[in-house]
Write a protein that holds these residues in place. Structure first.
Motif, short mmCIF file in Angstrom:
data_model
loop_
_atom_site.label_atom_id
_atom_site.label_comp_id
_atom_site.label_asym_id
_atom_site.label_seq_id
_atom_site.Cartn_x
_atom_site.Cartn_y
_atom_site.Cartn_z
N GLY A 476 -3.73 -0.17 -1.06
CA GLY A 476 -2.70 -0.25 -0.03
C GLY A 476 -3.14 0.11 1.37
N TYR A 480 -1.05 0.06 4.93
CA TYR A 480 -0.97 1.33 5.65
C TYR A 480 -1.42 1.15 7.10
CZ TYR A 480 -2.41 6.13 6.91
OH TYR A 480 -2.60 7.33 7.54
N ILE A 486 2.72 2.55 3.26
CA ILE A 486 2.50 1.60 2.17
C ILE A 486 3.86 1.21 1.59
CG2 ILE A 486 1.38 1.20 -0.06
CD1 ILE A 486 -0.61 3.41 0.68
N SER A 494 3.28 4.88 -3.48
CA SER A 494 3.22 4.51 -2.06
C SER A 494 3.44 5.69 -1.13
CB SER A 494 4.26 3.44 -1.77
OG SER A 494 5.58 3.93 -2.04
#
Length: 767
Positions: A476, A480, A486, A494
């Motif tokens: 991710g 980001y 995320i 996340s």
């Protein structure tokens, strides 16, 4: 003339008298109790190792398979270290173990002495006689730093073991027997599931030397470890069993013929046994040397480290290594339990990371090629999601050279990585890709910022950190970078990953600032504020955020599963911005909001569903909803220092210590995680803690010892003294640093490393 010498004689006698009366340093090895943490979820092991040793020679108490009736066996988690204190049998002694992890592998080259009929399977705990395992009693068990002993009751054999860095040394005292055996099981292992063994090989070189290797596809996807096994007396006969084909092969040294008696065997699942005749009380000794490179490398390691057969000498050398390390922090306290907890904690911090190279410097790299560590010692077993917080900062104080080598090992990993990334969770020339964040950048930055950069190309180190943090296709990071968080749809953890990346980015910014790289400093300082993007003011929690920018509508801050967090819930992770406590407290509403939030974290009652979701794993290390057994909470008690009630930090840490640490087999409140739990204990006992590694500051708490002398490089010492110390006097009244009142609630790294004295004045009421 005689009278003129009298003053000199008296002076000499006085000096001699003073020297004679000086007490020798107290031995600290007796306070180490490796049995601490071996019951329930501490996941430590009781066997023999030396500081950072490549060999961890320890008993296995059961052979739990990864699968049970074709499904995942949840009991595998209990045996991450191969040993559970409550078990009644020992299945053998293997040479590699992780200390305190919540995941595992290893358990290589299991050795078991037996008498009677040859048995090549371990059998079951409820029917010990069905296999080679044996019953044992804790009454006949000894676990010390560098030494382990147990009586194998079913065979009347006393098993003892010690170690050097690369050699495990066994000593078995046998009864009189014509049918004594040593079983070598290359199928045994920890986290053992079908087809974990890729290939195994054994070669009987002569009647006292056996060599071989084991290749596994476990947590580490391609791990090859070589061994050389030497016996103190000639083998009378030997045999092999190929578990894949069920074929048995035998060889007799009295009639040895290479073509007929099978001196070697290869296959996926190989076992061997070696036969002897023994007299009553005879000691059969075995040296098992390991190498990540070759069988010859293992032989060379054995010859370099343990050329002879004096078991007691090797044991004494191992314990002297431990004594030298333990003496780096000498505490004074009237409590024996505190000393046992403290020095066992120091012991546990000095097990991992582990040395990973032969005595000539060769090791197997991440690219599976053989490399040579030039000018540094190569290390492995980097559980960085855990250890960046306190373990590596501790090394920067008590053993900076070793931590310097660990940073160099991480940079070598980067050079060998096809992804061009620093390690995430690496072991034995493998990247295990476990947990979130890229926390090696914290370790690298912390070492360099604190001046521990000798021999390190600091600009290359910064480049490695930046390259890792810009790896868009990893977990991710691309989202980001683009969105500042995320999205929940893209990653199951996340929120925690966003928060952890933000902290790591702050570390990169601090390193860039130190090196004068203004553009990188500005880029990563901005990224470090991304933690704010997952804070939901409406709910007051860090919360999963969708790709369209909205927060996930269905959300439970107490739930640990499926809410965007790893090893914690929103209540825990909302407090995770260790690099910016002041900013975090501001967005949460200031002290008026944060102090009650912190208070309730320690006092709330969790619903049963919380424990059901975690299969009771978390229950061992929890106070209210403060989960000390999971590392994201380790800085939390120190956050009061940024509020208007800093005295509550002192109250909380002194409450946590006796609840989470006891000198008993079940005395660790959660996995020790290769020393992080123990490092927290050490720092907190000393009265300060590195809330944000990458900073040169330590946040003050409440020391739980009367005094401590920390040995520093260059012969300097840093002394901590607690005046009016007691269990009730947990509140700090004032602090002096080198005789001057300390302004503020922190000390700097230089204050420690320059040497001096930190004096706390304690009382039973807060100021």
């Amino acid at each position: 003339m005689k009278k003129s010498y009298l003053p000199l004689i008296l002076l000499s006698l006085s000096a001699f008298s003073g020297f004679a009366q000086k007490k020798p340093a107290e031995k600290l090895v007796p306070y180490v109790k490796p049995i601490i943490g071996t019951e329930r979820m501490g996941h430590t092991y009781p066997g023999a190792t030396v500081p950072f040793g490549m060999v961890q020679l320890s008993p296995e108490t059961d052979s739990i398979g990864y699968e049970l009736n074709g499904k995942y066996n949840p009991r595998v988690y209990e045996y991450c270290a191969g040993y559970q204190y409550e078990d009644k049998t020992i299945t053998g002694f293997s040479h590699t173990h992780f200390s305190g992890t919540g995941h595992s592998d290893l358990g290589d080259f299991l050795v078991m002495p037996t008498v009677g009929a040859v048995k090549l399977n371990p059998g079951t705990a409820d029917k010990p006689g069905s296999g080679y395992r044996s019953r044992y009693s804790h009454q006949n068990e000894v676990s010390e730093a560098g030494y382990y002993k147990a009586k194998l009751d079913d065979y009347n054999i006393t098993a003892e073991m010690t170690a050097s860095t690369r050699v495990g040394f066994h000593q078995y005292t046998f009864p009189k027997a014509d049918d004594a055996h040593i079983v070598l099981d290359l199928t045994a292992g920890i986290y053992n599931y079908p087809d974990k063994n890729v290939w195994t090989y054994i070669r009987v070189v002569n009647d006292t030397l056996v060599t071989g290797y084991r290749q596994t596809n476990g947590w580490a996807k391609n791990r090859v470890l070589y061994f050389a096994m030497r016996f103190s007396k000639p083998i009378m006969s030997h045999g092999f069993r190929n578990e894949s084909t069920k074929q048995v092969y035998r060889g007799f040294w009295g009639k040895f013929n290479q073509n007929k008696n099978f001196p070697e065997i290869a296959g996926q699942r190989i076992k061997a046994y070696f036969d002897f005749k023994t007299t009553g009380g005879e000691k059969v000794k075995i040296k098992m040397a390991l190498s990540p490179v070759s069988m010859q490398g293992a032989i060379n390691n054995m010859q370099a480290e343990v050329p002879g057969w004096d078991f007691d000498k090797v044991k004494a050398a191992a314990q002297q290594q431990w004594e030298s390390e333990l003496q780096k922090i000498v505490i004074q306290t009237p409590s024996k339990a505190t000393k046992e907890n403290f020095y066992t904690a120091v012991y546990h911090t000095l097990i991992n990371p582990t040395i990973y190279m032969d005595t000539d410097g060769q090791y197997k790299g991440l690219d599976q090629n053989v490399h040579k560590a030039n000018g540094f010692t190569n290390y492995t077993t980097f559980s960085l999601w855990d250890t960046y917080r306190a373990l590596h900062p501790l090394f920067n104080i008590i053993d900076p050279q070793r931590n310097n080598d660990m940073v160099k090992s991480m940079l070598a990993h980067f050079d060998q990585s096809p992804e061009h990334m620093l390690p995430v969770w690496s072991n034995s020339g493998n990247e295990n890709w476990c947990m979130s964040g890229y926390h090696s950048v914290s370790v690298v930055a912390d070492a360099i910022i604190k001046g521990n950069a000798a021999g390190i190309d600091v600009n290359k180190a910064l480049e490695a950190c930046v390259t890792t943090a810009r790896k868009r296709d990893y977990e991710g990071i691309g989202y980001y970078m683009d969105k500042g968080y995320i999205p929940d749809e893209r990653n199951g953890v996340s929120v925690s990953s966003t928060l952890e990346y933000a902290y790591d980015d702050w570390c990169i910014a601090q390193l860039a600032k130190k090196l004068g790289k203004q553009d990188i400093y500005e880029e990563f300082s901005k990224r470090a504020q991304n933690y704010r993007n997952v804070y939901d003011k409406a709910s007051g929690f860090m919360r999963p955020r969708l790709a369209d920018g909205s927060f996930r509508p269905k959300f439970d801050p107490l739930t640990t599963i499926g809410q965007g967090f790893i090893e914690g819930n929103a209540w825990n992770y909302t407090l995770f911005a260790p690099h910016d406590p002041k900013g975090l407290i501001e967005i949460m509403g200031g002290s008026k909001r944060v102090v009650p939030y912190l208070d309730s974290l320690f006092t709330m009652h969790l619903p049963d569903k919380f424990f059901e979701e975690t299969e009771d794993i978390t229950r061992d290390g929890i106070i209210g909803n403060y989960v000390h057994g999971n590392e994201p909470s380790h800085h939390v008690a120190y956050l009061y220092n940024w509020t208007n009630q800093p005295w509550k930090t002192q109250e909380r840490v002194r409450m946590i210590l006796p609840k989470m640490y006891k000198p008993t087999p079940d005395g660790l409140g959660g996995n020790d995680d290769t020393g992080q739990m123990s490092a927290w204990f050490i720092f907190t006992n000393l009265g300060f803690y590195p809330v944000a590694p990458g900073s040169d500051e330590y946040s003050l708490g409440s020391p739980a010892i009367h005094s401590a002398v920390v040995q520093l490089p260059g012969g300097k010492t840093f002394t901590v003294t607690a005046k009016n110390q007691s269990d009730k006097n947990v509140y700090v009244q004032k602090v002096l640093l080198n005789g001057k009142p300390l302004d503020g609630l922190s000390i700097k790294h230089a204050d420690i490393m320059n040497g001096g004295e930190l004096v706390f004045f304690m009382g039973n009421k807060h100021k």
